[in-house]
Design a protein around this motif. Structure first.
Motif, short mmCIF file in Angstrom:
data_model
loop_
_atom_site.label_atom_id
_atom_site.label_comp_id
_atom_site.label_asym_id
_atom_site.label_seq_id
_atom_site.Cartn_x
_atom_site.Cartn_y
_atom_site.Cartn_z
N SER A 484 -17.48 -5.08 24.18
CA SER A 484 -18.20 -5.11 23.19
C SER A 484 -19.52 -4.46 23.45
CB SER A 484 -18.34 -6.38 22.30
OG SER A 484 -18.88 -7.35 23.28
N ALA A 485 -19.63 -3.25 24.01
CA ALA A 485 -20.81 -2.61 24.43
C ALA A 485 -21.70 -2.43 22.88
CB ALA A 485 -20.72 -1.48 25.20
N PRO A 486 -22.95 -2.74 22.75
CA PRO A 486 -23.58 -2.52 21.47
C PRO A 486 -24.33 -1.05 21.34
CG PRO A 486 -24.71 -4.29 22.59
CD PRO A 486 -23.48 -3.76 23.49
N PHE A 487 -23.88 -0.04 20.94
CA PHE A 487 -24.87 0.98 20.46
C PHE A 487 -25.77 0.92 19.36
CE2 PHE A 487 -21.76 2.85 23.71
CZ PHE A 487 -22.59 3.72 24.23
N ILE A 488 -26.96 0.91 19.34
CA ILE A 488 -27.71 0.68 18.27
C ILE A 488 -28.12 2.09 17.71
CG2 ILE A 488 -29.83 -0.43 17.23
CD1 ILE A 488 -29.55 -2.45 19.43
N VAL A 489 -28.06 2.56 16.61
CA VAL A 489 -28.21 3.91 16.20
C VAL A 489 -29.34 3.98 14.99
CG1 VAL A 489 -27.38 6.08 15.42
CG2 VAL A 489 -25.78 4.75 16.63
N THR A 490 -30.45 4.68 15.36
CA THR A 490 -31.50 4.46 14.31
C THR A 490 -31.14 5.52 13.36
OG1 THR A 490 -33.03 3.34 15.81
CG2 THR A 490 -33.99 4.38 14.00
N VAL A 498 -23.00 -0.32 16.49
CA VAL A 498 -21.60 -0.03 16.78
C VAL A 498 -21.14 -0.60 18.03
CG1 VAL A 498 -19.81 1.82 16.77
CG2 VAL A 498 -21.85 2.28 15.48
N SER A 499 -20.17 -1.44 18.09
CA SER A 499 -19.91 -2.21 19.38
C SER A 499 -18.36 -1.42 19.84
CB SER A 499 -19.58 -3.49 19.23
OG SER A 499 -20.73 -4.46 18.69
N VAL A 500 -18.54 -1.18 21.01
CA VAL A 500 -17.44 -0.16 21.47
C VAL A 500 -16.63 -1.16 22.67
CG1 VAL A 500 -18.09 1.96 20.65
CG2 VAL A 500 -18.60 1.31 23.05
N ASN A 501 -15.37 -0.89 23.00
CA ASN A 501 -14.70 -1.48 24.18
C ASN A 501 -14.89 -0.31 25.51
OD1 ASN A 501 -13.31 -2.53 25.92
ND2 ASN A 501 -11.28 -2.62 24.85
N GLN A 502 -15.68 -0.63 26.34
CA GLN A 502 -15.75 0.25 27.46
C GLN A 502 -14.80 0.12 28.53
OE1 GLN A 502 -20.07 0.30 28.50
NE2 GLN A 502 -20.34 2.18 27.03
N GLN A 503 -13.74 -0.72 28.26
CA GLN A 503 -12.75 -0.95 29.02
C GLN A 503 -11.54 0.10 28.96
OE1 GLN A 503 -11.22 -5.01 29.12
NE2 GLN A 503 -13.33 -5.73 29.59
N ALA A 504 -11.76 0.91 27.96
CA ALA A 504 -10.87 1.85 27.51
C ALA A 504 -11.38 3.21 26.98
CB ALA A 504 -9.95 1.34 26.52
N ASN A 505 -10.71 4.04 26.95
CA ASN A 505 -11.03 5.49 26.41
C ASN A 505 -12.15 6.03 27.16
OD1 ASN A 505 -9.10 5.37 24.27
ND2 ASN A 505 -10.67 3.88 23.01
N ASN A 522 -34.86 11.26 17.35
CA ASN A 522 -34.09 10.03 17.02
C ASN A 522 -33.48 9.26 18.13
OD1 ASN A 522 -33.67 10.34 14.01
ND2 ASN A 522 -33.78 12.64 14.67
N LYS A 523 -33.10 8.23 17.99
CA LYS A 523 -32.77 7.26 19.16
C LYS A 523 -31.37 6.73 19.04
CE LYS A 523 -37.02 5.34 20.22
NZ LYS A 523 -37.98 3.96 20.50
N VAL A 524 -30.64 6.60 19.90
CA VAL A 524 -29.39 5.80 20.09
C VAL A 524 -29.53 4.98 21.40
CG1 VAL A 524 -27.14 5.84 20.51
CG2 VAL A 524 -28.07 7.59 18.95
N GLN A 525 -29.56 3.88 21.32
CA GLN A 525 -29.79 2.95 22.26
C GLN A 525 -28.53 2.05 22.64
OE1 GLN A 525 -34.05 0.86 21.94
NE2 GLN A 525 -33.39 1.33 20.01
N LEU A 526 -28.27 1.85 23.98
CA LEU A 526 -27.18 1.23 24.45
C LEU A 526 -28.16 -0.37 24.86
CD1 LEU A 526 -24.08 0.36 25.08
CD2 LEU A 526 -24.82 1.75 27.49
#
Length: 544
Positions: A484-490, A498-505, A522-526
């Protein structure tokens, strides 16, 4: 107006316009090319002016008299001698180097190589060194060989079409179908169409009037050539000389080569099972034809060296000691590292091809990931040579891929050396570690343990005007990655997580979503602030 005269007239007019208008920069490139720090796409007018100047540099002296002297001395058709020279070198005196082990270097206006040099020198009564260094000696050696072959074949010397089997003996092409392509599509095509070249001073260097002639030579097999499996604009000529890439390989570079010879002989050599070498693609001199020989997913045999990042701006050092062929796509080009310029059509066609490869393989579009063979293997190779127009080439690739425009794609890599500082930048807060496990985008990535702190990796992109964009993210997957890696998009409306599963894909673009963004940065933060016991992977984002 006659076609040939039209060509000369058009070229002369272009030269006159060039002389009157702003002159393109002609500063010679250094012997060892240095990656440009930035590339600005040239205009169409600049491209046209450069093409005229480049073509003129290839024929610095008037050569018609030398062609006539050599042909007359050995009773060889002068137009045939000119056509062979055009097919092989575009009338430039070249000093070749070895590109493929076992294939000797080529020299002179006729690109004579190997036994043809020694035998031609003996027949013409000159030294082998003269054949390699003097234009008239080179032409006389070639004419003497053609004359000898004509006598052996017992042809009618007044019948230009009958010389076709003689002309092919001056090459090292052994495959009969490729011989047919060379004769009909290269040598006799220019005989029929005519061509001309000017010196830099605007004087006629070589003139070849068009002739109505058909080669008395078997036609190429009538077959429908398949399109390249990875590039539809290419012709599929599969080579047996390849193997599989190691499992998990991230294809991350394009290597630019010159064949040290003409196009037909080049791909003919690379599909010969005895040659033991290959490349993924070969681009012809005019850019009108590209052959694909090996699938991009497979490992072609085009670089005989392991990777050393100290030769390449300390980029991708995690690949040190690895065979370059493991992770690179190789593009050969008809021509020579010593030539003074490269045809605009060839550069343009190659740039379109490279754009397509970078889009398909996720390769960073800069001079550290689209590199010269000679840079990676400097001990034994120099191609594509000091006059390959790197800045123009990279800028064309970016232009075809839409980089840097308001409507194009922006990639923000975790290595700022790969970013266009005008619209992309990356930074981290707190402690992050760089990693190089296979499958990353660009040049490695950063990772950090998950914990309840505010210490993100920050991807930033610049928009000149407010726009709606889709954001994709790239990571290297693995079992210790956060599910559930959280990307925070401003966005224009505030933060979206947006939480993604970095164990796949892993090792591909994954869409996070589409939002509206304001003009400016603009920012996208992990974020690391998610379930403990894992790591999050900050590799690259794509804005499209």
């Amino acid at each position: 107006m006659h076609l040939f005269r039209k060509t000369l007239a058009a070229t002369a007019a272009a030269m006159a316009l060039t002389a009157c208008g702003p002159q393109p920069a002609e500063t010679p490139a250094p012997a060892t090319e240095t990656p440009p720090t930035s590339e600005t796409p040239s205009t169409a007018a600049q491209d046209a002016a450069r093409a005229v100047a480049d073509a003129a540099r290839r024929t610095p002296v008037q050569l018609d008299a030398q062609f006539a002297k050599a042909a007359g001395e050995f009773n060889v058709p002068v137009n045939l001698l000119k056509a062979i020279s055009y097919a092989e070198t575009r009338w430039e005196f070249v000093t070749g180097t070895e590109e493929f082990e076992g294939r000797p270097a080529a020299y002179g206006l006729l690109a004579l190589r190997g036994a043809h040099i020694s035998e031609g020198a003996a027949l013409a009564g000159v030294t082998e060194q003269a054949v390699r260094t003097d234009s008239l000696a080179n032409l006389r050696a070639g004419a003497a060989l053609l004359s000898k072959y004509a006598t052996e074949a017992g042809i009618d010397r007044t019948d230009l079409g009958a010389w076709a089997p003689v002309a092919v003996r001056l090459t090292d092409i052994t495959n009969t179908d490729i011989q047919a392509h060379y004769i009909h599509n290269d040598v006799y095509a220019v005989l029929r169409e005519g061509a001309g070249a000017f010196t830099p001073e605007g004087k006629v260097a070589v003139s070849l009037e068009p002739t109505s002639v058909e080669a008395k030579f078997v036609l190429p097999r009538m077959q429908a050539f398949a399109a390249g499996p990875d590039y539809a604009a290419a012709v599929w000529h599969p080579s047996p000389n390849y193997n599989s890439r190691p499992a998990g390989t991230d294809v991350s570079m394009i290597v630019i080569h010159t064949c040290e010879g003409a196009y037909s002989g080049c791909w003919g050599w690379l599909v010969n099972p005895d040659a033991g070498v290959s490349a993924h693609y070969v681009v012809n001199e005019s850019g009108s034809e590209i052959s694909q020989l090996v699938r991009e997913s497979d490992r072609a045999w085009h670089v005989g060296a392991t990777y050393d990042c100290s030769l390449n701006g300390n980029v991708s050092c995690g690949l040190n000691g690895t065979s370059v062929n493991h992770f690179a796509v190789g593009i050969e080009h008809g021509g020579f590292a010593s030539q003074s310029s490269f045809p605009a059509g060839q550069i343009d066609a190659s740039a379109k091809l490279s754009c397509d490869i970078t889009q398909g393989q996720g390769i960073v579009r800069d001079s550290y990931h689209i590199v010269a063979h000679g840079r990676l293997q400097p001990a034994t190779r120099t191609d594509p040579g000091p006059n390959w127009p790197w800045s123009t080439y990279i800028s064309k690739i970016k232009s075809y891929c839409g980089d840097g425009s308001s409507s194009g794609t922006i990639v923000v890599d975790s290595n700022n050396a790969n970013n266009n500082a005008a619209n992309a930048r990356f930074s981290t807060v707190g402690t992050w570690t760089d990693g190089y496990s296979a499958g990353y985008y660009g040049s490695g990535y950063y990772y950090a343990a998950t914990e309840a702190i505010s210490a993100p990796a920050v991807f930033e992109f610049y928009l000149p005007a407010a726009a709606t964009k889709t954001i994709d993210a790239w990571w290297v997957s693995g079992t210790n990655r956060s599910p559930s890696a959280p990307f925070i998009v401003t966005t224009s409306s505030g933060n979206v997580t947006v939480s993604v599963n970095q164990q796949a894909n892993g090792s591909k673009w994954n869409t996070l979503g589409t939002w509206s963004f304001p003009a400016g940065w603009n920012k996208v933060q992990l974020s690391r602030w998610t379930g403990a016991g894992y790591v999050v992977m900050a590799d690259a984002i794509q804005v499209r």
